[in-house]
Design a protein around this motif. Structure first.
Motif, PDB file in Angstrom:
ATOM      1  N   ASP A  90      66.460 -56.674  83.937  1.00 28.56           N
ATOM      2  CA  ASP A  90      67.073 -55.520  83.258  1.00 28.56           C
ATOM      3  C   ASP A  90      66.327 -55.265  81.959  1.00 28.56           C
ATOM      4  N   PHE A  91      65.547 -54.177  81.926  1.00 25.33           N
ATOM      5  CA  PHE A  91      64.990 -53.776  80.631  1.00 25.33           C
ATOM      6  C   PHE A  91      64.639 -52.303  80.602  1.00 25.33           C
ATOM      7  N   ALA A  92      64.328 -51.826  79.399  1.00 28.11           N
ATOM      8  CA  ALA A  92      64.265 -50.376  79.162  1.00 28.11           C
ATOM      9  C   ALA A  92      63.093 -50.012  78.262  1.00 28.11           C
ATOM     10  N   TYR A  93      62.687 -48.751  78.376  1.00 25.88           N
ATOM     11  CA  TYR A  93      61.530 -48.241  77.630  1.00 25.88           C
ATOM     12  C   TYR A  93      61.771 -46.766  77.363  1.00 25.88           C
ATOM     13  N   THR A  94      61.495 -46.328  76.152  1.00 31.42           N
ATOM     14  CA  THR A  94      61.598 -44.897  75.852  1.00 31.42           C
ATOM     15  C   THR A  94      60.203 -44.268  75.862  1.00 31.42           C
ATOM     16  N   PHE A  95      60.062 -43.239  76.677  1.00 30.83           N
ATOM     17  CA  PHE A  95      58.798 -42.529  76.851  1.00 30.83           C
ATOM     18  C   PHE A  95      58.783 -41.261  76.003  1.00 30.83           C
ATOM     19  N   ALA A  96      57.592 -40.829  75.619  1.00 31.33           N
ATOM     20  CA  ALA A  96      57.397 -39.509  75.024  1.00 31.33           C
ATOM     21  C   ALA A  96      56.875 -38.592  76.128  1.00 31.33           C
ATOM     22  N   ILE A  97      57.435 -37.387  76.209  1.00 29.08           N
ATOM     23  CA  ILE A  97      56.946 -36.410  77.190  1.00 29.08           C
ATOM     24  C   ILE A  97      55.965 -35.508  76.451  1.00 29.08           C
ATOM     25  N   GLY A  98      54.689 -35.735  76.678  1.00 31.84           N
ATOM     26  CA  GLY A  98      53.659 -34.975  75.969  1.00 31.84           C
ATOM     27  C   GLY A  98      53.717 -35.270  74.473  1.00 31.84           C
ATOM     28  N   GLU A  99      53.458 -34.247  73.682  1.00 38.02           N
ATOM     29  CA  GLU A  99      53.480 -34.396  72.217  1.00 38.02           C
ATOM     30  C   GLU A  99      54.921 -34.338  71.725  1.00 38.02           C
ATOM     31  N   ILE A 100      55.282 -35.271  70.851  1.00 43.59           N
ATOM     32  CA  ILE A 100      56.635 -35.254  70.283  1.00 43.59           C
ATOM     33  C   ILE A 100      56.545 -35.067  68.772  1.00 43.59           C
ATOM     34  N   THR A 101      57.649 -34.681  68.152  1.00 45.47           N
ATOM     35  CA  THR A 101      57.668 -34.437  66.709  1.00 45.47           C
ATOM     36  C   THR A 101      57.488 -35.759  65.951  1.00 45.47           C
ATOM     37  N   PRO A 102      57.011 -35.684  64.705  1.00 48.68           N
ATOM     38  CA  PRO A 102      56.915 -36.902  63.891  1.00 48.68           C
ATOM     39  C   PRO A 102      58.256 -37.612  63.736  1.00 48.68           C
ATOM     40  N   ASP A 103      59.355 -36.859  63.689  1.00 55.78           N
ATOM     41  CA  ASP A 103      60.682 -37.488  63.577  1.00 55.78           C
ATOM     42  C   ASP A 103      60.998 -38.346  64.801  1.00 55.78           C
ATOM     43  N   LYS A 104      60.686 -37.823  65.962  1.00 60.87           N
ATOM     44  CA  LYS A 104      60.941 -38.598  67.186  1.00 60.87           C
ATOM     45  C   LYS A 104      60.013 -39.815  67.247  1.00 60.87           C
ATOM     46  N   LYS A 105      58.784 -39.602  66.844  1.00 60.57           N
ATOM     47  CA  LYS A 105      57.815 -40.707  66.829  1.00 60.57           C
ATOM     48  C   LYS A 105      58.316 -41.841  65.918  1.00 60.57           C
ATOM     49  N   ALA A 106      58.838 -41.464  64.756  1.00 59.86           N
ATOM     50  CA  ALA A 106      59.359 -42.463  63.816  1.00 59.86           C
ATOM     51  C   ALA A 106      60.555 -43.205  64.417  1.00 59.86           C
ATOM     52  N   LEU A 107      61.377 -42.477  65.141  1.00 63.48           N
ATOM     53  CA  LEU A 107      62.536 -43.101  65.802  1.00 63.48           C
ATOM     54  C   LEU A 107      62.077 -44.146  66.828  1.00 63.48           C
ATOM     55  N   LEU A 108      61.092 -43.797  67.632  1.00 59.79           N
ATOM     56  CA  LEU A 108      60.606 -44.737  68.652  1.00 59.79           C
ATOM     57  C   LEU A 108      59.995 -45.970  68.000  1.00 59.79           C
ATOM     58  N   LYS A 109      59.258 -45.728  66.929  1.00 59.24           N
ATOM     59  CA  LYS A 109      58.582 -46.830  66.238  1.00 59.24           C
ATOM     60  C   LYS A 109      59.603 -47.810  65.646  1.00 59.24           C
ATOM     61  N   VAL A 110      60.582 -47.269  64.954  1.00 54.72           N
ATOM     62  CA  VAL A 110      61.584 -48.150  64.331  1.00 54.72           C
ATOM     63  C   VAL A 110      62.402 -48.885  65.392  1.00 54.72           C
ATOM     64  N   THR A 111      62.736 -48.196  66.479  1.00 57.64           N
ATOM     65  CA  THR A 111      63.541 -48.835  67.529  1.00 57.64           C
ATOM     66  C   THR A 111      62.763 -49.993  68.171  1.00 57.64           C
ATOM     67  N   ALA A 112      61.514 -49.736  68.527  1.00 61.38           N
ATOM     68  CA  ALA A 112      60.714 -50.804  69.156  1.00 61.38           C
ATOM     69  C   ALA A 112      60.488 -51.955  68.171  1.00 61.38           C
TER      70      ALA A 112
END
Ligand code: MG
Ligand code: MG
Length: 266
Positions: A111-133
């Motif tokens: 059981d595990f999970a991964y958040t993907f970006a669909i194409g180019e994402i906003t800097p805000d979303k990028k920051a969210l993924l970075k902090v979460t990982a």
């Protein structure tokens, strides 16, 4: 009841995790604008079933007795935090998609999970993924024999909240083994030195669910979908970890995914 695992049991968990990793790697090949989440679910289900395993989420009982989980993956887009039901939503450039996969192989669960970006994402979303990982790896680093459950949650919570992100409190990580969800619960918040003591051979899923805005979430009437209350994006990364006296052992792997996609959290 907490089950500490023997080496042969950890080997079986690793095999189940490997199958989940390969399934996510297969899904990763198709994650792009224009595909529906339902199509991604079918790809995962076919892959799992053709490898002598069972999709662990399909049919999983929920809060409503008439609505077991219908999919093989949880597919959660943008403001959906977790437990998104596969449907006819067509992925768009700029979306983020959390994919959570579970499989039972030879009596053990991955059981595990991964958040993907669909194409180019906003800097805000990028920051969210970075902090979460990054918060996930902070939590993993505390999964050492002699520490306590609260040490993991504390480190995840501190890491995210000090950077202005919302930590979902209603949903938690968990033990994993011959059952998908075993004791103990592993919250993404807590106090240092609090909770059950971690012991060598404990296998757990650590899975921060982190929001770009408020930590508050709403539970939809389908009995599954969890959304952020303010409609801002959420991310979810999960690893399976074996507690060791020294450096924790990560049983799961994102390698198969990252052979296909560039890590969106870097
Ligand atoms: Mg999961
Ligand atoms: Mg989990």
């Amino acid at each position: 009841m907490i089950h500490l695992k023997l080496p042969n049991e950890i080997a079986k968990l690793r095999s189940a995790a490997e199958l989940v990793g390969k399934t996510l790697g297969e899904v990763a090949k198709y994650v792009r604008p224009g595909i529906t989440t339902f199509e991604l679910d079918q790809i995962a289900e076919d892959y799992i079933l053709s490898h002598n395993a069972r999709p662990a989420f399909k049919g999983y009982p929920g809060p409503h007795p008439d609505h077991p989980f219908p999919g093989s993956l949880c597919l959660s887009v943008n403001e959906v935090v977790v437990h998104g039901i596969p449907n006819d939503y067509v992925l768009q450039e700029g979306d983020i998609l959390s994919v959570d996969c579970g499989a039972e192989l030879d009596g053990f669960f991955g059981d595990f999970a991964y958040t993907f970006a669909i194409g180019e994402i906003t800097p805000d979303k990028k920051a969210l993924l970075k902090v979460t990982a990054e918060s996930l790896y902070e939590g993993i680093d505390r999964a050492r024999a002699g520490n306590r459950v609260g040490d993991i949650g504390y480190s995840v919570q501190q890491y995210c909240e000090s950077r202005g992100f919302g930590v979902v409190k209603e949903l938690v990580g968990h033990g994993v083994g011959r059952a998908l969800h075993e004791d103990p619960q592993i919250p993404n918040h807590g106090k240092r030195g609090d909770g059950k003591k971690l012991r060598e051979g404990l296998t757990i899923c650590i899975e921060p669910m982190i929001n770009a805005g408020t930590e508050k979430v709403c539970f939809m009437e389908d009995g599954w979908t969890v959304k952020t209350e303010d409609g801002k994006a959420a991310a979810h990364y999960e690893h399976m970890v074996c507690v060791r006296k020294g450096v924790p052992e990560i049983i799961s792997m994102w390698d198969y995914i990252e052979e296909v996609v560039t890590p969106p959290y870097k």
